[in-house]
Design a protein around this motif. Sequence first.
Motif, PDB file in Angstrom:
ATOM      1  N   VAL A 186       0.833  -1.188   0.000  1.00 34.79           N
ATOM      2  CA  VAL A 186       0.000   0.000   0.000  1.00 34.79           C
ATOM      3  C   VAL A 186       0.869   1.239   0.000  1.00 34.79           C
ATOM      4  O   VAL A 186       1.838   1.337   0.751  1.00 34.79           O
ATOM      5  N   GLN A 187       0.505   2.184  -0.864  1.00 30.67           N
ATOM      6  CA  GLN A 187       1.227   3.448  -0.913  1.00 30.67           C
ATOM      7  C   GLN A 187       0.266   4.610  -0.990  1.00 30.67           C
ATOM      8  O   GLN A 187      -0.691   4.581  -1.764  1.00 30.67           O
ATOM      9  N   LEU A 188       0.517   5.630  -0.182  1.00 29.97           N
ATOM     10  CA  LEU A 188      -0.197   6.897  -0.261  1.00 29.97           C
ATOM     11  C   LEU A 188       0.866   7.971  -0.480  1.00 29.97           C
ATOM     12  O   LEU A 188       1.795   8.085   0.316  1.00 29.97           O
ATOM     13  N   VAL A 189       0.719   8.725  -1.547  1.00 26.94           N
ATOM     14  CA  VAL A 189       1.724   9.724  -1.886  1.00 26.94           C
ATOM     15  C   VAL A 189       1.058  11.083  -2.012  1.00 26.94           C
ATOM     16  O   VAL A 189       0.220  11.286  -2.896  1.00 26.94           O
ATOM     17  N   SER A 193      -2.331   3.646  -4.007  1.00 25.32           N
ATOM     18  CA  SER A 193      -2.059   2.479  -4.842  1.00 25.32           C
ATOM     19  C   SER A 193      -1.781   1.277  -3.955  1.00 25.32           C
ATOM     20  O   SER A 193      -1.543   1.405  -2.758  1.00 25.32           O
ATOM     21  N   GLY A 194      -1.843   0.106  -4.562  1.00 27.39           N
ATOM     22  CA  GLY A 194      -1.472  -1.109  -3.851  1.00 27.39           C
ATOM     23  C   GLY A 194      -2.638  -1.955  -3.393  1.00 27.39           C
ATOM     24  O   GLY A 194      -2.469  -3.105  -3.022  1.00 27.39           O
ATOM     25  N   LYS A 210      -8.974   7.998 -10.734  1.00 29.45           N
ATOM     26  CA  LYS A 210      -7.542   8.262 -10.545  1.00 29.45           C
ATOM     27  C   LYS A 210      -7.042   7.735  -9.207  1.00 29.45           C
ATOM     28  O   LYS A 210      -5.857   7.869  -8.900  1.00 29.45           O
ATOM     29  N   ASN A 211      -7.936   7.155  -8.406  1.00 30.75           N
ATOM     30  CA  ASN A 211      -7.550   6.699  -7.067  1.00 30.75           C
ATOM     31  C   ASN A 211      -6.862   7.811  -6.285  1.00 30.75           C
ATOM     32  O   ASN A 211      -5.842   7.582  -5.622  1.00 30.75           O
ATOM     33  N   THR A 212      -7.404   8.997  -6.392  1.00 31.62           N
ATOM     34  CA  THR A 212      -6.779  10.175  -5.811  1.00 31.62           C
ATOM     35  C   THR A 212      -7.781  10.954  -4.975  1.00 31.62           C
ATOM     36  O   THR A 212      -8.942  11.097  -5.360  1.00 31.62           O
TER      37      THR A 212
END
Length: 124
Positions: free
Chosen positions: A2-5, A25-26, A76-78
Amino acid sequence: QVQLVESGGGLVQAGGSLRLSCAASGRTFSTYVMGWFRQAPGKEREFVAAISWSTSSTYYADSVKGRFTVSRANAKNTVYLQMNSLKPEDTAVYYCAATSPYKMWTDLRSYDYWGQGTQVTVSS
């Protein structure tokens, strides 16, 4: 993994605006609640805003209500945090995080995943 940027932080004058982004993501976040927190120097991390990815329900801290808006773009998963009428006291590192909708949205201990943070500085 899992990533949050987060991105979009920077230096802005009082009264100005910034839009923060949090790219996830992830895994599938469609059932999660995405929160924004901030931490100023020497202070504890505090809740700013949160949004349910599935229902778009939102919740804000009193200190930002009417000035900040949280939204999401599913494709966009944003997740975004639009910050208007910024004040010097908004200066902090801003973090996005993810949690289950069944936990307390305003409690940072509820959140399982965190981004690395982005600096927002508001000059007077």
